[in-house]
Design an enzyme around this catalytic site. Structure first.
Site, PDB file in Angstrom:
ATOM      1  N   SER A   1       0.846  -1.182   0.000  1.00 31.49           N
ATOM      2  CA  SER A   1       0.000   0.000   0.000  1.00 31.49           C
ATOM      3  C   SER A   1       0.887   1.238   0.000  1.00 31.49           C
ATOM      4  O   SER A   1       2.113   1.130   0.016  1.00 31.49           O
ATOM      5  CB  SER A   1      -0.884   0.009   1.244  1.00 31.49           C
ATOM      6  OG  SER A   1      -0.083   0.324   2.374  1.00 31.49           O
ATOM      7  N   LYS A   2       0.233   2.389   0.005  1.00 34.75           N
ATOM      8  CA  LYS A   2       0.978   3.652  -0.049  1.00 34.75           C
ATOM      9  C   LYS A   2       1.981   3.771   1.097  1.00 34.75           C
ATOM     10  O   LYS A   2       2.971   4.475   0.978  1.00 34.75           O
ATOM     11  CB  LYS A   2       0.004   4.831   0.009  1.00 34.75           C
ATOM     12  CG  LYS A   2      -0.778   5.006  -1.267  1.00 34.75           C
ATOM     13  CD  LYS A   2      -0.989   6.489  -1.578  1.00 34.75           C
ATOM     14  CE  LYS A   2      -1.838   6.686  -2.811  1.00 34.75           C
ATOM     15  NZ  LYS A   2      -3.282   6.552  -2.536  1.00 34.75           N
TER      16      LYS A   2
END
Ligand code: GLU
Ligand code: ZN
Length: 494
Positions: A253-254
């Site tokens: 994820s980010k």
């Protein structure tokens, strides 16, 4: 039967690593089997849909060089955008109603909320819809609908028995029907189909043979198989792709770094590096080979080599691949990428002058050998084109030294550079080494201020090559300029 596979993104966000991996695996599987790669836009969720995401999808596939055989604007099974296929979904939902495989549900949002609350309070093991409307007489239900009562259509999931779907990678996955989501909505109050209905109808109508998609979709598998059964259709083959994790073992994820392709593009990655690296996320050819061009993968990709285990996304490894691919580019094709960057950064003019071209020509081997990202090119060779307007004096100061020591070092450098052009690279190194010994310094303590003087940065290419490219006279001039600036700084400090 020839292979037909699809990438079916919902344009609700930017294309990210996971989605692109799905696209690539489908594309390569199609190519390796002489089949067709289909692009289908799953845009039934009008609230989350946005035009930028659709544009980003097209841009990303184009940048990667992944064309579709069928998709928007092309192919005999269209339209390929679900928002243009609503009549079809209506028709098939009606068929399920007629066959008693689906029913109208008139429950209000409030009622459903109450059911949920109740289930929570009682810690009931039956979660979800309570099948309240399942047994309403169909004629009665139709009347209510025609009188204008708001309703959805739900699939009648069998309450007994089991459903098995076979996954080419994971094997058989079996669920009790009682554990499959109780009677999911297939058509919403506004008449729009839900993902499940549209997805299954389209895969069938488009004659998809294999569904390759992320493992996140496994829980939907049994439900989809039940839908195929309700229609009397045979499901395609399934192949769910392993999860992509960050190094810490949680889903990528980010938090781990950029995940959208447009970020990688802007950061100076090459498409061939991205394709190579992403193809290794959950697939391998054998235990050792790492390098695969797009053309290689179009031949070698196979479903048998898809792993079960999650893949770990290693940013450093991708960076390494990028450097490798920069080295592998032909001069011409690398320059095609680098020149617009240099122009955009104002390092060279557009069109380039003859002189600018000659400088780039001279610096090219060094650039190709050292760049990690195409976007670094301006910082790497700006000094060859532009005078250094002012120095960051601290950059010129090696650790544990006094600024007052630097002018002396720079003087020494000018002196030993006198014969620079007459010496080989090794000889120059030796001279610098000997002088540093005499001065009781480390070689790096001389090199750093000189490097900053000549190139304006600590990060530049190797010093002697830089001096050779810039020309000795200019280099010496710059060393003098830095010296003066430091002397001024020292003066104003007192
Ligand atoms: N539209 C779904 C998605 O965005 C497609 C899932 C599937 O491939 O069935 O991931
Ligand atoms: Zn209901």
């Amino acid at each position: 039967m020839s292979v037909r596979v699809r990438y079916a993104p919902s344009p609700t966000g930017l294309q990210h690593i996971g989605g692109v991996r799905t696209a690539l695996f489908n594309y390569f599987y199609a190519k390796a089997n002489g089949g067709s790669f289909i692009l289908r836009i799953e845009d039934t969720d009008r609230e989350r849909y946005n035009d930028e995401s659709l544009q980003d999808l097209y841009d990303t596939l184009q940048w990667l060089g992944i064309p579709w055989d069928e998709g928007p604007g092309k192919g005999d099974f269209g339209p390929y955008q679900q928002s243009e296929r609503f009549d079809l979904y209506q028709e098939y939902a009606q068929k399920l109603l007629d066959d008693g495989k689906a029913y109208y549900c008139f429950c209000s949002a409030e009622r459903l909320e109450e059911v949920r609350e109740e289930q929570k309070k009682n810690k009931s093991k039956n979660q979800g819809y309570d099948r309240h409307c399942r047994d309403i007489d169909p004629a009665e239900a139709l009347k209510r609908k025609e009188a204008g009562e708001s309703c959805v259509i739900r699939l009648k999931v069998p309450m007994e028995g089991k459903t098995t779907f076979h996954d080419e990678v994971m094997g058989d996955i079996t669920r009790k029907n009682a554990d499959v989501s109780p009677d999911p909505v297939i058509v919403k109050t506004d008449g729009f189909p839900t993902y499940h209905l549209a997805n299954v109808i389209d895969d069938h109508m488009m004659e998809i043979t294999h569904i390759m998609r992320a493992q996140e979709w496994i829980p939907s598998g049994p439900l989809h198989v039940l839908l195929y059964e309700a229609f009397g259709w045979t499901p395609p083959k399934y192949c769910h792709l392993p999860l992509v994790m960050g190094k810490d073992g949680s889903k990528l994820s980010k938090r781990h770094g950029s995940t959208s392709l447009v970020d990688f593009r802007k950061a100076g990655y090459l498409p061939e590096a991205i394709i190579n690296y992403i193809s290794l996320l959950g697939w391998s050819f054998d235990d050792s080979r790492e390098f695969f061009s797009k053309e290689d993968l179009e031949k070698l990709f196979s479903m048998e080599k898809i792993n079960k285990a999650p893949a770990v996304f290693d940013y450093k490894k991708l960076e390494w691949f990028n450097g490798q691919y920069i080295r592998m580019r032909s001069k011409e094709s690398l320059l095609e990428l680098l020149i617009p960057i240099l122009q955009k950064d104002g390092v060279v003019s557009d069109p380039m002058t003859e002189e600018e071209t000659a400088i780039l020509d001279g610096a090219f081997p060094l650039v190709q050998e050292r760049l990690k990202f195409t976007t670094d090119v301006s910082e790497t060779i700006r000094f060859l084109y532009k005078d250094i307007e002012s120095y960051t004096v601290e950059d010129a100061l090696p650790k544990k030294m006094e600024l007052s020591q630097i002018p002396g070092i720079l003087d020494a450098a000018v002196e030993i550079l006198g014969d620079f052009d007459k010496r080989t690279q090794e000889e120059n190194e030796q001279v610098f080494y000997d002088r540093s010994q005499e001065m009781g310094l480390k070689m790096g303590q001389i090199m750093q201020p000189v490097r900053v003087a000549v190139t304006g940065t600590k990060m530049s290419p190797p010093l002697f090559e830089s001096i050779a490219l810039l020309g000795l006279d200019k280099a010496v001039q710059r060393i003098e300029t830095l010296k003066e600036q430091i002397i001024k700084t020292l003066g104003s400090d007192q």
